[in-house]
Design an enzyme around this catalytic site. Structure first.
Site: not given
Ligand code: HSE
Length: 323
Positions: A136, A189
């Site tokens: 990730e 993201t």
């Molecule tokens: N928790 C992460 C965000 C998840 O919200 O940036 C991304 O899929």
């Protein structure tokens, strides 16, 4: 050194909804559909290579060190001291990049689950999870676990702590159904993280803590009315929702059609509703899709129970029959 006894494996890993409204970076769940598939071949030439990627419109890197699947597999082989093994990978993407459906997590977890089966499962779930978080980091610039943990473990997962890593699997109420809508826009993201405020008012923290604790209690009690009351986000949603066209109207439509709660899936643009049954999920998604169509926004929809299993084996071949 001894080669793996299997020569080929095909696996599936699920999409995931991260944050689940009240648990930014610490809560997520897996769904049965969509998900990505990985085919993995054991070959004689050492190293990890990508043979092909289907369904990504040519967007994902084929360089083994830049692609999150191959890089994670490489990390796995390094960790167990088996860089002598040769692996070739075919990745089948069944969800778009930048969708908020945990696309990179599903691919990474599928790759790690596949190599884990091929090598005889020498690592623990926590070790697998740490490798997936590194994937990730490569894909999004941040090693959050709220997609990879539920993709790997299934169900609802709470990341109680990152340092040290402490991950808790939560109960899944029987009747919960997830309605997912992916509007055809893209949000990365890493971009959706950059716009978040680094500091938040104490009163918002108090509200969020109450809701997250209440949500976890609701899962243990199977109390869907409580779960519904807890699906509020005073910290992230107000900032990120502006990136998603028609967000507030979609929320109103979903809640008035009977959703227990509605929110942004991960960092968006996908949105989700938790529902008590599939009929409600169908109604919500058809109304949301019709509304977006009026604004010339196309979308994909998915209805799924909560996935309890995480990744699964689809096919495998023993060594003598294929290489
Ligand atoms: N928790 C992460 C965000 C998840 O919200 O940036 C991304 O899929």
């Amino acid at each position: 050194m001894e080669q793996p006894s299997m020569s080929y494996i095909r696996v599936f890993a699920p999409a995931t909804v991260a944050n689940v409204v009240c648990g930014f970076d610490v809560l997520g769940f897996a769904v049965d559909t969509p998900g990505d598939e990985v085919e993995m071949f054991v070959v004689s030439q050492p190293g990890v290579r990508i043979r092909a990627i289907y369904g990504d419109e040519g967007r994902l890197p084929l360089d083994p060190e830049k692609n999150t699947v191959s890089a994670s597999v490489l990390g796995y082989l390094q960790q167990i001291g088996r860089e002598d093994v040769g692996i070739e990978i075919i990745l089948h993407k069944h969800m778009p990049v930048g969708s908020g459906l945990g696309s990179s997590a599903a691919s990474t977890v599928a790759g790690l689950f596949a190599i884990h089966q091929l090598m005889g499962r020498p690592l623990s779930n926590v070790e697998l999870l740490k490798l997936a978080m590194a994937g990730e980091q490569l894909a999004c610039g941040q090693g959050h676990a709220d997609n990879v943990a539920p993709a790997l473990l299934g169900g609802f997962v709470l990341i109680r702590s990152y340092h040290p890593l402490d991950v808790i699997q939560l109960p899944v109420p029987q009747s919960l159904v997830c309605a997912l809508l992916h509007p055809h826009i893209e949000i990365q993201t890493r971009d959706a993280r950059k716009i978040l405020k680094p500091y938040v008012p104490l009163s918002d923290v108090t509200t969020q803590m109450g809701n997250l604790a209440g949500f976890v209690s609701a899962l243990y009690k199977g109390d869907l009315a409580l779960l519904s009351r807890c699906m509020q986000d005073v910290i992230i949603e107000p900032v990120r929702s502006i990136l998603i066209p028609e967000y507030q109207t979609m929320k109103t439509i979903a809640l008035s059609a009977g959703a227990l709660g509605f929110g942004i899936s991960g960092s968006g643009p996908s949105v989700f509703a938790l529902c008590e049954d599939s009929a409600t999920a169908h109604t919500i998604l058809s109304r949301l899709q019709a509304h977006l169509q009026q604004h010339q926004i196309a979308s994909d929809i998915f209805i799924s129970p909560i996935n309890r299993q995480g990744p699964r084996l689809l096919a495998a071949e023993e060594k003598t029959s294929k290489s």
